[in-house]
Motif scaffolding. Structure first.
Motif, PDB file in Angstrom:
ATOM      1  N   SER A 209       0.847  -1.194   0.000  1.00  0.00           N
ATOM      2  CA  SER A 209       0.000   0.000   0.000  1.00  0.00           C
ATOM      3  C   SER A 209       0.882   1.243   0.000  1.00  0.00           C
ATOM      4  O   SER A 209       1.888   1.298   0.706  1.00  0.00           O
ATOM      5  CB  SER A 209      -0.914   0.005   1.223  1.00  0.00           C
ATOM      6  OG  SER A 209      -1.806   1.098   1.190  1.00  0.00           O
ATOM      7  N   ARG A 210       0.519   2.204  -0.831  1.00  0.00           N
ATOM      8  CA  ARG A 210       1.225   3.488  -0.849  1.00  0.00           C
ATOM      9  C   ARG A 210       0.189   4.590  -1.034  1.00  0.00           C
ATOM     10  O   ARG A 210      -0.569   4.578  -2.009  1.00  0.00           O
ATOM     11  CB  ARG A 210       2.248   3.542  -1.990  1.00  0.00           C
ATOM     12  CG  ARG A 210       3.053   4.857  -2.039  1.00  0.00           C
ATOM     13  CD  ARG A 210       3.990   4.897  -3.232  1.00  0.00           C
ATOM     14  NE  ARG A 210       3.275   5.027  -4.490  1.00  0.00           N
ATOM     15  CZ  ARG A 210       2.875   6.193  -5.028  1.00  0.00           C
ATOM     16  NH1 ARG A 210       3.134   7.335  -4.401  1.00  0.00           N
ATOM     17  NH2 ARG A 210       2.228   6.216  -6.178  1.00  0.00           N
ATOM     18  N   GLU A 211       0.142   5.503  -0.114  1.00  0.00           N
ATOM     19  CA  GLU A 211      -0.821   6.599  -0.225  1.00  0.00           C
ATOM     20  C   GLU A 211      -0.537   7.420  -1.472  1.00  0.00           C
ATOM     21  O   GLU A 211       0.603   7.785  -1.746  1.00  0.00           O
ATOM     22  CB  GLU A 211      -0.764   7.498   1.006  1.00  0.00           C
ATOM     23  CG  GLU A 211      -1.419   6.892   2.229  1.00  0.00           C
ATOM     24  CD  GLU A 211      -1.614   7.908   3.344  1.00  0.00           C
ATOM     25  OE1 GLU A 211      -1.484   9.121   3.068  1.00  0.00           O
ATOM     26  OE2 GLU A 211      -1.898   7.485   4.475  1.00  0.00           O
ATOM     27  N   ASN A 296     -12.827  -1.409   0.324  1.00  0.00           N
ATOM     28  CA  ASN A 296     -13.566  -0.231   0.741  1.00  0.00           C
ATOM     29  C   ASN A 296     -12.844   1.012   0.258  1.00  0.00           C
ATOM     30  O   ASN A 296     -11.696   0.968  -0.181  1.00  0.00           O
ATOM     31  CB  ASN A 296     -13.698  -0.188   2.275  1.00  0.00           C
ATOM     32  CG  ASN A 296     -14.421  -1.402   2.818  1.00  0.00           C
ATOM     33  OD1 ASN A 296     -15.550  -1.653   2.458  1.00  0.00           O
ATOM     34  ND2 ASN A 296     -13.748  -2.154   3.686  1.00  0.00           N
ATOM     35  N   SER A 297     -13.497   2.124   0.369  1.00  0.00           N
ATOM     36  CA  SER A 297     -12.879   3.412   0.057  1.00  0.00           C
ATOM     37  C   SER A 297     -12.309   3.988   1.353  1.00  0.00           C
ATOM     38  O   SER A 297     -12.999   4.007   2.384  1.00  0.00           O
ATOM     39  CB  SER A 297     -13.945   4.349  -0.512  1.00  0.00           C
ATOM     40  OG  SER A 297     -13.438   5.610  -0.769  1.00  0.00           O
ATOM     41  N   ILE A 298     -11.060   4.431   1.423  1.00  0.00           N
ATOM     42  CA  ILE A 298     -10.092   4.562   0.356  1.00  0.00           C
ATOM     43  C   ILE A 298      -9.097   3.403   0.445  1.00  0.00           C
ATOM     44  O   ILE A 298      -8.509   3.158   1.492  1.00  0.00           O
ATOM     45  CB  ILE A 298      -9.291   5.883   0.505  1.00  0.00           C
ATOM     46  CG1 ILE A 298     -10.209   7.098   0.528  1.00  0.00           C
ATOM     47  CG2 ILE A 298      -8.237   5.996  -0.569  1.00  0.00           C
ATOM     48  CD1 ILE A 298     -10.891   7.400  -0.797  1.00  0.00           C
ATOM     49  N   ASN A 299      -8.875   2.702  -0.686  1.00  0.00           N
ATOM     50  CA  ASN A 299      -7.914   1.616  -0.742  1.00  0.00           C
ATOM     51  C   ASN A 299      -6.706   2.080  -1.560  1.00  0.00           C
ATOM     52  O   ASN A 299      -6.865   2.580  -2.674  1.00  0.00           O
ATOM     53  CB  ASN A 299      -8.538   0.374  -1.374  1.00  0.00           C
ATOM     54  CG  ASN A 299      -7.632  -0.832  -1.316  1.00  0.00           C
ATOM     55  OD1 ASN A 299      -6.609  -0.893  -1.981  1.00  0.00           O
ATOM     56  ND2 ASN A 299      -8.014  -1.810  -0.506  1.00  0.00           N
ATOM     57  N   CYS A 300      -5.512   1.906  -1.008  1.00  0.00           N
ATOM     58  CA  CYS A 300      -4.290   2.414  -1.644  1.00  0.00           C
ATOM     59  C   CYS A 300      -3.368   1.304  -2.123  1.00  0.00           C
ATOM     60  O   CYS A 300      -2.172   1.554  -2.349  1.00  0.00           O
ATOM     61  CB  CYS A 300      -3.540   3.335  -0.678  1.00  0.00           C
ATOM     62  SG  CYS A 300      -4.408   4.867  -0.297  1.00  0.00           S
ATOM     63  N   ASN A 301      -3.887   0.088  -2.283  1.00  0.00           N
ATOM     64  CA  ASN A 301      -3.083  -1.004  -2.818  1.00  0.00           C
ATOM     65  C   ASN A 301      -3.310  -1.089  -4.323  1.00  0.00           C
ATOM     66  O   ASN A 301      -4.388  -1.497  -4.767  1.00  0.00           O
ATOM     67  CB  ASN A 301      -3.463  -2.325  -2.149  1.00  0.00           C
ATOM     68  CG  ASN A 301      -2.630  -3.501  -2.646  1.00  0.00           C
ATOM     69  OD1 ASN A 301      -1.893  -3.399  -3.621  1.00  0.00           O
ATOM     70  ND2 ASN A 301      -2.738  -4.627  -1.969  1.00  0.00           N
ATOM     71  N   PRO A 302      -2.326  -0.724  -5.156  1.00  0.00           N
ATOM     72  CA  PRO A 302      -2.560  -0.723  -6.610  1.00  0.00           C
ATOM     73  C   PRO A 302      -2.905  -2.091  -7.163  1.00  0.00           C
ATOM     74  O   PRO A 302      -3.579  -2.195  -8.190  1.00  0.00           O
ATOM     75  CB  PRO A 302      -1.235  -0.202  -7.176  1.00  0.00           C
ATOM     76  CG  PRO A 302      -0.218  -0.476  -6.109  1.00  0.00           C
ATOM     77  CD  PRO A 302      -0.952  -0.328  -4.810  1.00  0.00           C
ATOM     78  N   PHE A 303      -2.452  -3.169  -6.498  1.00  0.00           N
ATOM     79  CA  PHE A 303      -2.789  -4.517  -6.965  1.00  0.00           C
ATOM     80  C   PHE A 303      -4.293  -4.768  -6.871  1.00  0.00           C
ATOM     81  O   PHE A 303      -4.822  -5.631  -7.586  1.00  0.00           O
ATOM     82  CB  PHE A 303      -2.028  -5.560  -6.150  1.00  0.00           C
ATOM     83  CG  PHE A 303      -0.534  -5.533  -6.363  1.00  0.00           C
ATOM     84  CD1 PHE A 303       0.050  -6.205  -7.425  1.00  0.00           C
ATOM     85  CD2 PHE A 303       0.288  -4.821  -5.507  1.00  0.00           C
ATOM     86  CE1 PHE A 303       1.424  -6.184  -7.619  1.00  0.00           C
ATOM     87  CE2 PHE A 303       1.666  -4.786  -5.692  1.00  0.00           C
ATOM     88  CZ  PHE A 303       2.241  -5.464  -6.752  1.00  0.00           C
TER      89      PHE A 303
END
Length: 435
Positions: A209-211, A296-303
């Motif tokens: 995860s990266r914001e 859910n929102s907000i999800n920061c995992n690009p995968f």
């Protein structure tokens, strides 16, 4: 930790276009970490300059063979805005239906043929035809349904002909729409099967995860693909005509495609961005699908963009059924075959925005008083994602340096593929040195 890591993926496979991944590290020190776009640039903005307003959308649909409906509609919306053309509510509903067809078509192509092999330790979909025959057949059925929907509304599966300035040259009949509704309803069991398959495979998605900032269109009325205002998870909303303040294109040395940035050094567009900005507007079954994966929102995992695409497919099917019901309730207003709306030509500038499968897409045209295009600009979803891919890599690589080179390489390939990049469409730059 490997003493020396040298990864040089030339022409990453199972993506559209040509891109390279290069990572060099020694004793834990990263010397080079680059997502490189090395494809020859394309000049569609120049191709449409000097062309008549009736031709521009046909030309720009060729920017992409996967997102041709989105490019056609962004182009039409820009032309219609410039010429002051209004489109009927019926035609808007049908255009939304066309975008749903393309989104299903593109997402299932990515999930079923391009991403799935990574989850089952395969280099391609071909070995799965024997080992996972029923799963492959399910993917093909959804793909065929999407092709049928796109052809019914657009006139053909790719590069639609029925979508024209001011409306449609030919409309589907009520009988055809009822048949389409039946096919969509029959696809729900297949969607549940694909959901179950991906639920079993989801643990193979890297926990990373990266914001970052997520940008899409948003609407108070619906989960939008055709119309809305700009939305950022960082800065809120803005009108579409402010799009240049959001995109801020610039060049980097390792890419023939432009990068973009807004509130941070990069942002993400696409299914995950749309979901993060519009989660509350998902259809009921789509929301249930998201909950299965704790998305859910907000999800920061690009995968998780892979899973967001699955959620959107479910939403596209449910909302398509609702659109057909609304069209049936209204009654499809007939028009003559080879219909051509009556349009008065004038000088003007217009901006068109839609959500293509890979993210928010902008077309911007200026026409003179004869309806000849004098300026054009197109900002493609993938070129908005390139900077985010690069920064994801920069943060991910230090976290996986203790793995083998093969594992590092596969994880980085999966990262790029998760964005479902359309690399060819994004290359719009050539550095010419005059001697």
């Amino acid at each position: 930790m490997s003493e020396k890591v040298e990864i040089d993926v030339e022409y990453l496979t199972r993506v559209e276009g040509h891109g390279n991944i290069v990572v060099n590290a020694e004793d834990g020190n990263i010397e080079k970490c680059e997502w490189q776009v090395i494809e020859a640039p394309r000049f569609f903005e120049s191709l449409v300059v000097g062309r008549n307003w009736k031709e521009v959308h046909h030309i720009t649909s060729r920017i992409c063979g996967i997102c041709s409906i989105a490019h056609t509609l962004a182009s039409l919306k820009a032309t219609e805005a410039a010429l002051g053309v209004e489109v009927s509510e019926q035609d808007v509903l049908l255009r939304k239906l066309a975008l749903h067809g393309e989104n299903i078509q593109s997402h299932i192509l990515h999930l079923g043929y391009l991403a799935l092999p990574d989850f089952v330790d395969s280099d391609s979909i071909l070995p799965l035809i024997s080992s996972n025959k029923e799963e492959v057949k399910t993917v093909i059925r959804i793909h065929r349904l999407a092709n049928y929907l796109s052809e019914l509304i657009g006139g053909r599966t790719t590069h639609p002909q029925r979508l024209i300035p001011g409306g449609f040259s030919k409309l589907p009949s009520e009988k055809e729409l009822r048949d389409l509704k039946g096919r969509l309803k029959n696809s729900i069991d297949d969607l549940k099967s694909i959901t179950e398959l991906l639920e079993d495979l989801a643990p193979k998605l890297p926990n990373f995860s990266r914001e970052t900032e997520f940008i899409s269109i948003t609407s108070d009325e619906e989960y939008p693909f055709y119309d809305g205002i700009l939305a950022s998870t960082d800065t809120g909303t803005a009108p579409v005509h402010n799009y240049l303040d959001y995109t801020n294109e610039y060049m980097v040395s390792q890419s023939t495609a432009k990068y973009t940035k807004h509130n941070r050094e990069s942002y993400m567009v696409g299914a995950l961005a749309r979901l993060n900005n519009n989660y509350g507007k998902l259809s009921p079954m789509a929301r249930e699908t998201a909950e299965i994966f704790d998305l859910n929102s907000i999800n920061c995992n690009p995968f998780m963009n892979n899973i967001a695409q699955l959620v959107e497919i479910v939403h596209n099917v449910e909302d398509s059924i609702d659109i057909i019901d609304e069209l049936m309730e209204r009654g499809v207003k007939p028009q003559d075959p080879y219909h051509q709306p009556d349009i008065s030509v004038k000088a003007g500038r217009g901006i068109g925005v839609v959500e293509a499968p890979r993210g928010i897409l902008f077309h911007d045209y200026v026409y003179d008083e004869d309806g000849i295009c004098t300026e054009a600009n197109a900002i493609i979803p993938t070129n908005q994602n390139h900077g985010n891919i690069q920064r994801d890599m920069e943060e991910l690589v230090p976290q996986i340096l203790d793995k083998s080179e093969d594992e590092i390489e596969l994880t980085l390939e999966m990262l790029v593929r998760a964005y479902d990049p359309c690399i060819s469409c994004s290359t719009h730059y050539l550095d010419v040195e005059f001697v």
